[in-house]
Scaffold this motif. Structure first.
Motif, mmCIF file in Angstrom:
data_model
loop_
_atom_site.group_PDB
_atom_site.id
_atom_site.type_symbol
_atom_site.label_atom_id
_atom_site.label_comp_id
_atom_site.label_asym_id
_atom_site.label_seq_id
_atom_site.Cartn_x
_atom_site.Cartn_y
_atom_site.Cartn_z
ATOM 1 N N VAL A 258 0.853 -1.182 0.000
ATOM 2 C CA VAL A 258 0.000 0.000 0.000
ATOM 3 C C VAL A 258 0.894 1.239 0.000
ATOM 4 O O VAL A 258 1.835 1.341 0.779
ATOM 5 C CB VAL A 258 -0.947 0.016 1.217
ATOM 6 C CG1 VAL A 258 -1.720 1.329 1.298
ATOM 7 C CG2 VAL A 258 -1.898 -1.158 1.145
ATOM 8 N N ILE A 259 0.592 2.170 -0.896
ATOM 9 C CA ILE A 259 1.334 3.422 -0.995
ATOM 10 C C ILE A 259 0.419 4.557 -0.566
ATOM 11 O O ILE A 259 -0.690 4.695 -1.079
ATOM 12 C CB ILE A 259 1.819 3.667 -2.441
ATOM 13 C CG1 ILE A 259 2.775 2.553 -2.860
ATOM 14 C CG2 ILE A 259 2.464 5.045 -2.569
ATOM 15 C CD1 ILE A 259 3.132 2.572 -4.331
ATOM 16 N N LEU A 260 0.885 5.357 0.401
ATOM 17 C CA LEU A 260 0.160 6.542 0.828
ATOM 18 C C LEU A 260 0.812 7.755 0.191
ATOM 19 O O LEU A 260 2.018 7.968 0.357
ATOM 20 C CB LEU A 260 0.187 6.689 2.350
ATOM 21 C CG LEU A 260 -0.434 5.561 3.168
ATOM 22 C CD1 LEU A 260 -0.305 5.867 4.658
ATOM 23 C CD2 LEU A 260 -1.888 5.345 2.786
ATOM 24 N N GLN A 261 0.040 8.526 -0.552
ATOM 25 C CA GLN A 261 0.496 9.789 -1.129
ATOM 26 C C GLN A 261 -0.285 10.889 -0.433
ATOM 27 O O GLN A 261 -1.479 11.057 -0.688
ATOM 28 C CB GLN A 261 0.244 9.819 -2.633
ATOM 29 C CG GLN A 261 1.021 8.788 -3.394
ATOM 30 C CD GLN A 261 0.674 8.771 -4.873
ATOM 31 O OE1 GLN A 261 -0.408 9.161 -5.275
ATOM 32 N NE2 GLN A 261 1.607 8.315 -5.685
ATOM 33 N N LEU A 262 0.382 11.626 0.466
ATOM 34 C CA LEU A 262 -0.294 12.586 1.331
ATOM 35 C C LEU A 262 0.368 13.952 1.257
ATOM 36 O O LEU A 262 1.582 14.053 1.103
ATOM 37 C CB LEU A 262 -0.268 12.092 2.777
ATOM 38 C CG LEU A 262 -0.820 10.688 3.031
ATOM 39 C CD1 LEU A 262 -0.490 10.235 4.436
ATOM 40 C CD2 LEU A 262 -2.313 10.660 2.780
ATOM 41 N N SER A 263 -0.441 14.994 1.433
ATOM 42 C CA SER A 263 0.083 16.348 1.506
ATOM 43 C C SER A 263 -0.845 17.188 2.362
ATOM 44 O O SER A 263 -2.022 16.850 2.532
ATOM 45 C CB SER A 263 0.219 16.964 0.113
ATOM 46 O OG SER A 263 -1.060 17.098 -0.484
ATOM 47 N N GLY A 264 -0.294 18.278 2.906
ATOM 48 C CA GLY A 264 -1.118 19.163 3.698
ATOM 49 C C GLY A 264 -0.296 20.122 4.514
ATOM 50 O O GLY A 264 0.928 20.042 4.551
ATOM 51 N N PRO A 265 -0.969 21.049 5.200
ATOM 52 C CA PRO A 265 -0.271 22.083 5.950
ATOM 53 C C PRO A 265 0.236 21.602 7.304
ATOM 54 O O PRO A 265 -0.376 20.769 7.948
ATOM 55 C CB PRO A 265 -1.347 23.156 6.131
ATOM 56 C CG PRO A 265 -2.624 22.382 6.145
ATOM 57 C CD PRO A 265 -2.412 21.239 5.185
ATOM 58 N N LYS A 266 1.380 22.171 7.717
ATOM 59 C CA LYS A 266 1.922 21.980 9.059
ATOM 60 C C LYS A 266 1.664 23.259 9.840
ATOM 61 O O LYS A 266 1.756 24.351 9.292
ATOM 62 C CB LYS A 266 3.439 21.757 9.023
ATOM 63 C CG LYS A 266 3.889 20.389 8.656
ATOM 64 C CD LYS A 266 5.394 20.298 8.825
ATOM 65 C CE LYS A 266 5.898 18.917 8.490
ATOM 66 N NZ LYS A 266 7.347 18.798 8.704
ATOM 67 N N VAL A 267 1.370 23.108 11.104
ATOM 68 C CA VAL A 267 1.205 24.260 11.978
ATOM 69 C C VAL A 267 2.060 24.019 13.208
ATOM 70 O O VAL A 267 1.989 22.952 13.813
ATOM 71 C CB VAL A 267 -0.277 24.452 12.378
ATOM 72 C CG1 VAL A 267 -0.419 25.609 13.337
ATOM 73 C CG2 VAL A 267 -1.139 24.665 11.137
ATOM 74 N N GLY A 268 2.896 24.994 13.562
ATOM 75 C CA GLY A 268 3.768 24.857 14.721
ATOM 76 C C GLY A 268 5.154 25.356 14.406
ATOM 77 O O GLY A 268 5.369 26.043 13.420
ATOM 78 N N ALA A 269 6.112 25.001 15.246
ATOM 79 C CA ALA A 269 7.508 25.380 15.051
ATOM 80 C C ALA A 269 8.347 24.129 15.206
ATOM 81 O O ALA A 269 8.683 23.716 16.304
ATOM 82 C CB ALA A 269 7.913 26.437 16.073
ATOM 83 N N GLU A 270 8.656 23.501 14.087
ATOM 84 C CA GLU A 270 9.428 22.258 14.120
ATOM 85 C C GLU A 270 10.310 22.206 12.888
ATOM 86 O O GLU A 270 9.884 22.548 11.791
ATOM 87 C CB GLU A 270 8.491 21.040 14.116
ATOM 88 C CG GLU A 270 9.230 19.725 14.154
ATOM 89 C CD GLU A 270 8.851 18.801 13.008
ATOM 90 O OE1 GLU A 270 9.645 17.875 12.741
ATOM 91 O OE2 GLU A 270 7.819 18.986 12.391
ATOM 92 N N VAL A 271 11.552 21.806 13.080
ATOM 93 C CA VAL A 271 12.485 21.596 11.985
ATOM 94 C C VAL A 271 13.056 20.200 12.173
ATOM 95 O O VAL A 271 13.405 19.810 13.276
ATOM 96 C CB VAL A 271 13.614 22.652 12.000
ATOM 97 C CG1 VAL A 271 14.623 22.353 10.906
ATOM 98 C CG2 VAL A 271 13.036 24.046 11.839
ATOM 99 N N SER A 272 13.131 19.455 11.074
ATOM 100 C CA SER A 272 13.665 18.100 11.198
ATOM 101 C C SER A 272 14.425 17.696 9.949
ATOM 102 O O SER A 272 14.125 18.141 8.852
ATOM 103 C CB SER A 272 12.546 17.092 11.466
ATOM 104 O OG SER A 272 11.731 16.959 10.334
#
Length: 144
Positions: A119-133
């Motif tokens: 199964v392949i998940l192709q997902l996108s969307g907004p991030k809210v917060g302060a995180e860098v990784s």
């Protein structure tokens, strides 16, 4: 006469072989996930989502961890598709991911993941917060 017999045998053989092969039954579903993550070096997170397949809703939980450079916290609301489904249960399992991303106040996240069921998940969307990784991690999905 002999050519006709060989042709009949070949036609019968093809019909038998065709009867044993089954067409692909893979389906595509719609997925929505809300995932909250936080950490310093090791990031942990969790969330909930829903798979919509054949007009029916299948809620699930998401848990995950990443190891590498991670600092801060964020919430990501992802939507997209689940490809190669062989029924709702095939979405379950561990999905591996590696990559880099970030969000300060608001940003965008894009991810493609695959589990052992194919199964392949192709997902996108907004991030809210302060995180860098810049971390390698994975998530586990379980139906409720």
């Amino acid at each position: 006469m002999r050519k006709r017999s060989i042709g009949a045998v070949l036609a019968t053989s093809l019909a038998i072989v065709a009867g044993f092969t089954t067409p692909s039954r893979a389906e595509t579903g719609e997925v929505a996930v809300v995932f909250t993550k936080g950490g310093f070096v090791i990031g942990v997170g969790g969330g909930e989502g829903v798979l919509v397949l054949r007009g029916k809703r299948y809620p699930f939980t998401v848990s995950g961890m990443s190891v590498g450079f991670t600092i801060g916290a964020s919430t990501t609301k992802l939507v997209g598709r689940a490809l190669n489904l062989r029924g709702p249960a095939s979405i379950e399992g561990s999905y591996a991911a590696g990559g880099a991303g970030g969000a300060v106040a608001a940003g965008a996240g894009v991810v493609q993941l695959q589990n052992a069921n194919g199964v392949i998940l192709q997902l996108s969307g907004p991030k809210v917060g302060a995180e860098v990784s810049a971390a390698v991690g994975g998530v586990t999905i379980r139906l409720k």
